[in-house]
Design a protein around this motif. Structure first.
Motif, PDB file in Angstrom:
ATOM      1  N   VAL A 110       0.954  -1.058   0.103  1.00  0.00           N
ATOM      2  CA  VAL A 110      -0.034  -0.047  -0.013  1.00  0.00           C
ATOM      3  C   VAL A 110       0.973   1.137   0.159  1.00  0.00           C
ATOM      4  O   VAL A 110       0.581   2.201  -0.861  1.00  0.00           O
ATOM      5  N   GLY A 111       1.997   1.201   0.978  1.00  0.00           N
ATOM      6  CA  GLY A 111       2.869   2.467   0.837  1.00  0.00           C
ATOM      7  C   GLY A 111       3.489   2.682  -0.500  1.00  0.00           C
ATOM      8  O   GLY A 111       3.390   3.896  -1.015  1.00  0.00           O
ATOM      9  N   PHE A 112       4.005   1.616  -1.439  1.00  0.00           N
ATOM     10  CA  PHE A 112       4.626   1.811  -2.492  1.00  0.00           C
ATOM     11  C   PHE A 112       3.385   2.316  -3.428  1.00  0.00           C
ATOM     12  O   PHE A 112       3.616   3.122  -4.516  1.00  0.00           O
ATOM     13  N   ILE A 113       2.023   1.733  -3.526  1.00  0.00           N
ATOM     14  CA  ILE A 113       1.311   2.327  -4.395  1.00  0.00           C
ATOM     15  C   ILE A 113       0.897   3.496  -4.342  1.00  0.00           C
ATOM     16  O   ILE A 113       0.911   4.464  -5.329  1.00  0.00           O
ATOM     17  N   TRP A 114       0.790   4.018  -3.211  1.00  0.00           N
ATOM     18  CA  TRP A 114       0.399   5.626  -2.834  1.00  0.00           C
ATOM     19  C   TRP A 114       1.735   6.442  -2.940  1.00  0.00           C
ATOM     20  O   TRP A 114       1.521   7.734  -3.230  1.00  0.00           O
ATOM     21  N   LYS A 115       2.779   6.009  -2.901  1.00  0.00           N
ATOM     22  CA  LYS A 115       3.942   6.792  -3.182  1.00  0.00           C
ATOM     23  C   LYS A 115       3.926   7.183  -4.488  1.00  0.00           C
ATOM     24  O   LYS A 115       4.341   8.417  -4.996  1.00  0.00           O
ATOM     25  N   PHE A 116       3.686   6.371  -5.612  1.00  0.00           N
ATOM     26  CA  PHE A 116       3.533   6.671  -6.944  1.00  0.00           C
ATOM     27  C   PHE A 116       2.151   7.429  -7.235  1.00  0.00           C
ATOM     28  O   PHE A 116       2.433   8.290  -7.910  1.00  0.00           O
ATOM     29  N   VAL A 117       1.297   7.295  -6.462  1.00  0.00           N
ATOM     30  CA  VAL A 117       0.196   8.134  -6.631  1.00  0.00           C
ATOM     31  C   VAL A 117       0.568   9.773  -6.387  1.00  0.00           C
ATOM     32  O   VAL A 117       0.148  10.581  -6.863  1.00  0.00           O
ATOM     33  N   ALA A 157      -2.235  11.318  -8.945  1.00  0.00           N
ATOM     34  CA  ALA A 157      -3.010  12.688  -8.315  1.00  0.00           C
ATOM     35  C   ALA A 157      -2.690  14.031  -9.152  1.00  0.00           C
ATOM     36  O   ALA A 157      -3.677  14.603  -9.586  1.00  0.00           O
ATOM     37  N   ASN A 158      -1.743  14.424  -9.206  1.00  0.00           N
ATOM     38  CA  ASN A 158      -1.332  15.630 -10.141  1.00  0.00           C
ATOM     39  C   ASN A 158      -1.576  15.394 -11.591  1.00  0.00           C
ATOM     40  O   ASN A 158      -2.418  16.424 -12.212  1.00  0.00           O
ATOM     41  N   THR A 159      -1.443  14.328 -12.301  1.00  0.00           N
ATOM     42  CA  THR A 159      -2.064  14.090 -13.604  1.00  0.00           C
ATOM     43  C   THR A 159      -3.454  14.052 -13.665  1.00  0.00           C
ATOM     44  O   THR A 159      -3.789  14.866 -14.630  1.00  0.00           O
ATOM     45  N   THR A 160      -4.187  13.592 -12.718  1.00  0.00           N
ATOM     46  CA  THR A 160      -5.640  13.566 -12.890  1.00  0.00           C
ATOM     47  C   THR A 160      -6.128  15.127 -12.800  1.00  0.00           C
ATOM     48  O   THR A 160      -7.029  15.680 -13.322  1.00  0.00           O
ATOM     49  N   LEU A 161      -5.560  15.734 -11.918  1.00  0.00           N
ATOM     50  CA  LEU A 161      -6.191  17.329 -11.631  1.00  0.00           C
ATOM     51  C   LEU A 161      -5.831  18.154 -12.917  1.00  0.00           C
ATOM     52  O   LEU A 161      -6.529  18.958 -13.135  1.00  0.00           O
ATOM     53  N   GLU A 162      -4.576  17.787 -13.529  1.00  0.00           N
ATOM     54  CA  GLU A 162      -4.294  18.568 -14.688  1.00  0.00           C
ATOM     55  C   GLU A 162      -5.146  18.027 -15.947  1.00  0.00           C
ATOM     56  O   GLU A 162      -5.672  19.004 -16.505  1.00  0.00           O
ATOM     57  N   LYS A 163      -5.673  17.028 -15.926  1.00  0.00           N
ATOM     58  CA  LYS A 163      -6.350  16.630 -17.129  1.00  0.00           C
ATOM     59  C   LYS A 163      -7.945  17.049 -16.735  1.00  0.00           C
ATOM     60  O   LYS A 163      -8.783  17.314 -17.803  1.00  0.00           O
ATOM     61  N   VAL A 164      -8.215  17.195 -15.802  1.00  0.00           N
ATOM     62  CA  VAL A 164      -9.598  17.961 -15.548  1.00  0.00           C
ATOM     63  C   VAL A 164      -9.638  19.590 -15.156  1.00  0.00           C
ATOM     64  O   VAL A 164     -10.583  19.916 -14.845  1.00  0.00           O
ATOM     65  N   GLY A 165      -8.591  20.206 -15.566  1.00  0.00           N
ATOM     66  CA  GLY A 165      -8.508  21.345 -15.468  1.00  0.00           C
ATOM     67  C   GLY A 165      -8.340  21.980 -13.653  1.00  0.00           C
ATOM     68  O   GLY A 165      -8.638  23.274 -13.853  1.00  0.00           O
ATOM     69  N   LEU A 166      -7.864  21.355 -13.212  1.00  0.00           N
ATOM     70  CA  LEU A 166      -7.647  21.929 -11.784  1.00  0.00           C
ATOM     71  C   LEU A 166      -6.090  21.625 -11.601  1.00  0.00           C
ATOM     72  O   LEU A 166      -5.919  21.252 -10.357  1.00  0.00           O
TER      73      LEU A 166
END
Length: 319
Positions: A145-152, A160-169
């Motif tokens: 879980v730690g490694f998964i969320w490290k990459f998130v 996290a940042n990639t999704t925010l950029e794609k939705v205009g945030l």
């Protein structure tokens, strides 16, 4: 024996009186064969060897300056305890981080676990499927879980940042674990995602034990949904709530592997908690000092759990 005459026949009838008993017959107590006492011996022996003796040795080493490998050491009394509580900024910083982490996780995780339980308490097919989905993260290892969320949370290519950029945030993008002010909050979010579904099952078990008649009586009295929850549901799930809060507290103090999986070893001061701090002290060959920190750690967990249980009892009485 005595002889009496029948009212019509005039025939003598013999009646037998029961013999007089001086007292009730006592049953002899069940005797337990001496061999039965041998069955718990293996468990007792393992507990003594691997728990009680190391615990006593920890108290002994906490009063010394032993480095963990030297054949000799000096007794320093309570200096290690005084140093940990008053003279070690790293330990007090880890304690502060751990308490912040504890408060956020206990409140948010308990809320979401109870909310999921209220929504999925009925044993329908859809509810059972959703329970399994929410419970799934709990079967994963903390390191995974730690490694998964490290990459998130990665600020360069994380989801996290990639999704925010794609939705205009894009303005909401951040460094997450790299921000000292909010790093523990992002770790707390992972902890809630990790275990909320697991503790949901505890609340569901408590909710399903509440008699339906109590809700019917509350409805007859004109109680609404909120009043029913306040007067019926919340007091009746007090045992389940105590289990959830106590278990969550222990999880927060023992989030060692989750934090190391997310931020690496050793963690920065912003993500350092008591378990990681004690590990670092052991790794630096300060065994006696680390033993003192461990004892403080154990006592702190006990105090927090006792205070939480009393606060829950007062809350349930008020309702």
């Amino acid at each position: 024996m005595s002889t009496t005459l029948g009212p019509r026949e005039g025939v003598g009838v013999k009646t037998v009186r029961p013999p007089h008993r001086s007292g009730k017959r006592r049953r002899s107590p069940m005797r337990v064969h001496w061999a039965m006492y041998l069955f718990p011996l293996p468990a007792v022996a393992l507990s003594v060897v691997f728990f009680f003796l190391p615990l006593l040795q920890s108290f002994q080493y906490a009063l010394t300056d032993w480095n963990g490998y030297s054949p000799s050491f000096n007794y320093v009394g309570f200096d290690n305890f005084v140093k940990a509580l008053t003279g070690d900024s790293l330990f007090t910083n880890a304690l502060e981080n751990n308490l912040k982490f504890l408060i956020v996780v206990v409140v948010v995780q308990t809320f979401f676990a109870l909310l999921l339980a209220l929504l999925l308490v009925r044993n329908t097919r859809g509810s059972v499927v959703l329970r399994a989905l929410f419970f799934f993260p709990a079967i994963l290892s903390s390191i995974a879980v730690g490694f998964i969320w490290k990459f998130v949370y990665d600020p360069s290519f994380g989801m996290a940042n990639t999704t925010l950029e794609k939705v205009g945030l894009g303005s909401l993008q951040g460094s997450y674990l790299g921000d000292p002010g909010s790093a523990m909050v992002w770790v707390a979010i992972v902890q809630v995602w990790f275990h909320a579904g697991q503790l949901m099952t505890v609340f569901i078990a408590g909710l399903q034990l509440i008699p339906r008649e109590l809700y019917e009586a509350a409805e007859l009295d004109g109680a609404g949904r909120w009043q029913q929850f306040k007067s019926v549901t919340w007091p009746m799930i007090a045992p389940a709530t105590a289990i959830v809060v106590a278990y969550t507290t222990i999880q927060c103090f023992m989030a060692f592997d989750l934090i190391l999986g997310m931020v690496g070893n050793p963690p920065s001061n912003a993500q350092d908690i008591l378990s990681t701090r004690i590990y670092s002290t052991f790794a630096n060959s300060a065994y006696g000092y680390a033993a003192a920190q461990s004892i403080i750690f154990m006592l702190l967990i006990g105090i927090v759990v006792v205070v939480q249980r009393r606060m829950l009892r007062l809350t349930q009485k008020d309702t």
